[in-house]
Design a protein around this motif. Structure first.
Motif, PDB file in Angstrom:
ATOM      1  N   PHE A  60       0.802  -1.211   0.000  1.00  0.00           N
ATOM      2  CA  PHE A  60       0.000   0.000   0.000  1.00  0.00           C
ATOM      3  C   PHE A  60       0.843   1.274   0.000  1.00  0.00           C
ATOM      4  N   GLY A  61       2.092   1.174   0.475  1.00  0.00           N
ATOM      5  CA  GLY A  61       2.907   2.381   0.580  1.00  0.00           C
ATOM      6  C   GLY A  61       4.092   2.438  -0.349  1.00  0.00           C
ATOM      7  N   GLY A  62       4.430   1.316  -0.995  1.00  0.00           N
ATOM      8  CA  GLY A  62       5.567   1.315  -1.901  1.00  0.00           C
ATOM      9  C   GLY A  62       6.829   0.760  -1.259  1.00  0.00           C
ATOM     10  N   TRP A 110      10.437  -6.117  -0.925  1.00  0.00           N
ATOM     11  CA  TRP A 110      10.788  -5.800  -2.315  1.00  0.00           C
ATOM     12  C   TRP A 110       9.867  -6.518  -3.289  1.00  0.00           C
ATOM     13  N   VAL A 111       9.584  -7.802  -3.023  1.00  0.00           N
ATOM     14  CA  VAL A 111       8.709  -8.575  -3.907  1.00  0.00           C
ATOM     15  C   VAL A 111       7.305  -7.978  -3.925  1.00  0.00           C
ATOM     16  N   SER A 112       6.788  -7.625  -2.734  1.00  0.00           N
ATOM     17  CA  SER A 112       5.443  -7.074  -2.654  1.00  0.00           C
ATOM     18  C   SER A 112       5.329  -5.750  -3.387  1.00  0.00           C
ATOM     19  N   SER A 113       6.281  -4.854  -3.165  1.00  0.00           N
ATOM     20  CA  SER A 113       6.226  -3.551  -3.834  1.00  0.00           C
ATOM     21  C   SER A 113       6.430  -3.691  -5.340  1.00  0.00           C
ATOM     22  N   ALA A 114       7.314  -4.627  -5.748  1.00  0.00           N
ATOM     23  CA  ALA A 114       7.543  -4.832  -7.176  1.00  0.00           C
ATOM     24  C   ALA A 114       6.293  -5.368  -7.858  1.00  0.00           C
ATOM     25  N   ARG A 115       5.620  -6.283  -7.181  1.00  0.00           N
ATOM     26  CA  ARG A 115       4.386  -6.826  -7.752  1.00  0.00           C
ATOM     27  C   ARG A 115       3.314  -5.756  -7.843  1.00  0.00           C
ATOM     28  N   LYS A 116       3.230  -4.927  -6.805  1.00  0.00           N
ATOM     29  CA  LYS A 116       2.244  -3.846  -6.850  1.00  0.00           C
ATOM     30  C   LYS A 116       2.550  -2.884  -7.999  1.00  0.00           C
ATOM     31  N   ARG A 117       3.842  -2.575  -8.191  1.00  0.00           N
ATOM     32  CA  ARG A 117       4.205  -1.686  -9.299  1.00  0.00           C
ATOM     33  C   ARG A 117       3.848  -2.323 -10.638  1.00  0.00           C
ATOM     34  N   SER A 118       4.103  -3.635 -10.751  1.00  0.00           N
ATOM     35  CA  SER A 118       3.789  -4.325 -12.002  1.00  0.00           C
ATOM     36  C   SER A 118       2.290  -4.298 -12.276  1.00  0.00           C
ATOM     37  N   GLU A 119       1.502  -4.582 -11.245  1.00  0.00           N
ATOM     38  CA  GLU A 119       0.054  -4.560 -11.430  1.00  0.00           C
ATOM     39  C   GLU A 119      -0.440  -3.148 -11.754  1.00  0.00           C
ATOM     40  N   ALA A 120       0.159  -2.157 -11.095  1.00  0.00           N
ATOM     41  CA  ALA A 120      -0.221  -0.778 -11.384  1.00  0.00           C
ATOM     42  C   ALA A 120       0.137  -0.409 -12.827  1.00  0.00           C
ATOM     43  N   ALA A 121       1.320  -0.869 -13.267  1.00  0.00           N
ATOM     44  CA  ALA A 121       1.736  -0.578 -14.644  1.00  0.00           C
ATOM     45  C   ALA A 121       0.808  -1.261 -15.645  1.00  0.00           C
ATOM     46  N   ILE A 122       0.435  -2.511 -15.351  1.00  0.00           N
ATOM     47  CA  ILE A 122      -0.480  -3.237 -16.232  1.00  0.00           C
ATOM     48  C   ILE A 122      -1.835  -2.558 -16.264  1.00  0.00           C
ATOM     49  N   ARG A 123      -2.315  -2.141 -15.094  1.00  0.00           N
ATOM     50  CA  ARG A 123      -3.611  -1.468 -15.024  1.00  0.00           C
ATOM     51  C   ARG A 123      -3.570  -0.138 -15.780  1.00  0.00           C
ATOM     52  N   GLU A 124      -2.469   0.588 -15.629  1.00  0.00           N
ATOM     53  CA  GLU A 124      -2.343   1.864 -16.346  1.00  0.00           C
ATOM     54  C   GLU A 124      -2.290   1.637 -17.848  1.00  0.00           C
ATOM     55  N   ALA A 125      -1.521   0.590 -18.254  1.00  0.00           N
ATOM     56  CA  ALA A 125      -1.443   0.283 -19.687  1.00  0.00           C
ATOM     57  C   ALA A 125      -2.806  -0.135 -20.230  1.00  0.00           C
ATOM     58  N   ARG A 126      -3.549  -0.913 -19.432  1.00  0.00           N
ATOM     59  CA  ARG A 126      -4.886  -1.314 -19.859  1.00  0.00           C
ATOM     60  C   ARG A 126      -5.814  -0.117 -19.975  1.00  0.00           C
ATOM     61  N   ASP A 127      -5.702   0.795 -19.002  1.00  0.00           N
ATOM     62  CA  ASP A 127      -6.542   1.992 -19.057  1.00  0.00           C
ATOM     63  C   ASP A 127      -6.208   2.839 -20.280  1.00  0.00           C
ATOM     64  N   ARG A 128      -4.887   2.972 -20.565  1.00  0.00           N
ATOM     65  CA  ARG A 128      -4.498   3.741 -21.755  1.00  0.00           C
ATOM     66  C   ARG A 128      -5.007   3.071 -23.022  1.00  0.00           C
ATOM     67  N   LEU A 129      -4.913   1.721 -23.035  1.00  0.00           N
ATOM     68  CA  LEU A 129      -5.391   0.998 -24.207  1.00  0.00           C
ATOM     69  C   LEU A 129      -6.890   1.172 -24.382  1.00  0.00           C
ATOM     70  N   GLU A 130      -7.634   1.108 -23.266  1.00  0.00           N
ATOM     71  CA  GLU A 130      -9.082   1.311 -23.351  1.00  0.00           C
ATOM     72  C   GLU A 130      -9.409   2.720 -23.835  1.00  0.00           C
ATOM     73  N   GLU A 131      -8.629   3.711 -23.366  1.00  0.00           N
ATOM     74  CA  GLU A 131      -8.854   5.080 -23.830  1.00  0.00           C
ATOM     75  C   GLU A 131      -8.593   5.199 -25.328  1.00  0.00           C
ATOM     76  N   ARG A 132      -7.502   4.559 -25.783  1.00  0.00           N
ATOM     77  CA  ARG A 132      -7.185   4.617 -27.213  1.00  0.00           C
ATOM     78  C   ARG A 132      -8.249   3.899 -28.038  1.00  0.00           C
ATOM     79  N   VAL A 133      -8.751   2.770 -27.490  1.00  0.00           N
ATOM     80  CA  VAL A 133      -9.807   2.048 -28.200  1.00  0.00           C
ATOM     81  C   VAL A 133     -11.057   2.908 -28.297  1.00  0.00           C
TER      82      VAL A 133
END
Length: 245
Positions: A60-62, A110-133
């Motif tokens: 939750f905090g990074g 480190w594993v927890s924060s890295a996974r959260k960053r990855s999920e956040a990046a995937i979610r952001e990429a998905r949101d950008r893709l949905e916006e572009r669509v």
């Protein structure tokens, strides 16, 4: 859990200082209180509770919150739950376990924060893709509406012009005839499609028309000639026939 910057505190200081510290302190405090409750029921509850505090802080905090949680957790464990009690010193017998906890907690942070960053990046990429669509879909809809409107205007123009107008596909198949031509022929566009378009010509002109029309389709050049076309009354009239590719 989401913390917001209080008034009078810069966003940078809050985001990289107060927020990670507050997140880590919250989870460590929860782990500490639950340890006090459970230590009389099960052995060494602080191990998994403070592990959970580290993972929750990192999630939750990074990364920074996770590492702060490791430091605070290690201090609390050393002071309250590892002999000698109420001292930050750790006796020799518990030292290896204590070090193992710190190393494991650091890795988990480190594993927890890295996974959260990855999920956040995937979610952001998905949101950008949905916006572009959505943008692309809206653009396609606008283009389609423009095309429909252009087609409507073209249809109005071709119907208003006092000339016989027709269009054909690249293979020579007729796909549209305006009302002036249909009225002269006395048939519908569907009827013209069902039979060979050349049948509307005088029999003596059909071979010449067929050869000239086939050559125009093959070469993609303009088509022009004078031929007799049979009207709805059965009589033939001379027409100047022009086709522009």
């Amino acid at each position: 859990m989401r913390l917001h910057s209080p008034s009078g505190v810069s966003d940078s200081l809050f985001e990289h200082g107060l927020r990670p510290l507050a997140t880590a302190a919250f989870f460590v405090l929860v782990a500490f209180l639950w340890t006090l409750v459970l230590q009389h029921l099960i052995a060494y509850p602080f191990v998994f509770l403070f592990f959970g505090a580290v993972v929750g802080s990192a999630w939750f905090g990074g990364t920074l919150a996770g590492f702060i949680s490791v430091i605070i957790s290690a201090t609390v464990i050393a002071f309250f739950f590892v002999p000698p009690f109420f001292s930050i010193r750790v006796d020799v017998a518990s030292r290896s376990y204590f070090i193992a906890f710190i190393l494991s907690a650091t890795v988990m942070s480190w594993v927890s924060s890295a996974r959260k960053r990855s999920e956040a990046a995937i979610r952001e990429a998905r949101d950008r893709l949905e916006e572009r669509v959505l943008e692309r879909t809206a653009e396609i809809e606008r283009v389609h509406l423009d095309y429909v409107e252009s087609e409507r205007r073209l249809h109005l123009v071709t119907e208003a012009i006092p000339q016989q107008i027709w269009t054909a596909k690249t293979d020579g198949t007729v796909e549209y005839c305006n009302r002036h031509l249909l009225d002269f022929l006395g048939c519908s566009t569907e009827e013209i499609r069902e039979r060979e378009f050349i049948s509307i010509l005088h029999p003596d002109d059909q071979d010449a028309f067929r050869d000239t029309w086939a050559q125009a389709i093959k070469s993609g050049k303009k088509f022009e000639g004078e031929w007799r076309i049979r009207g709805a009354n059965g009589r033939c009239r001379w027409f100047l026939v022009r086709s522009i590719p």
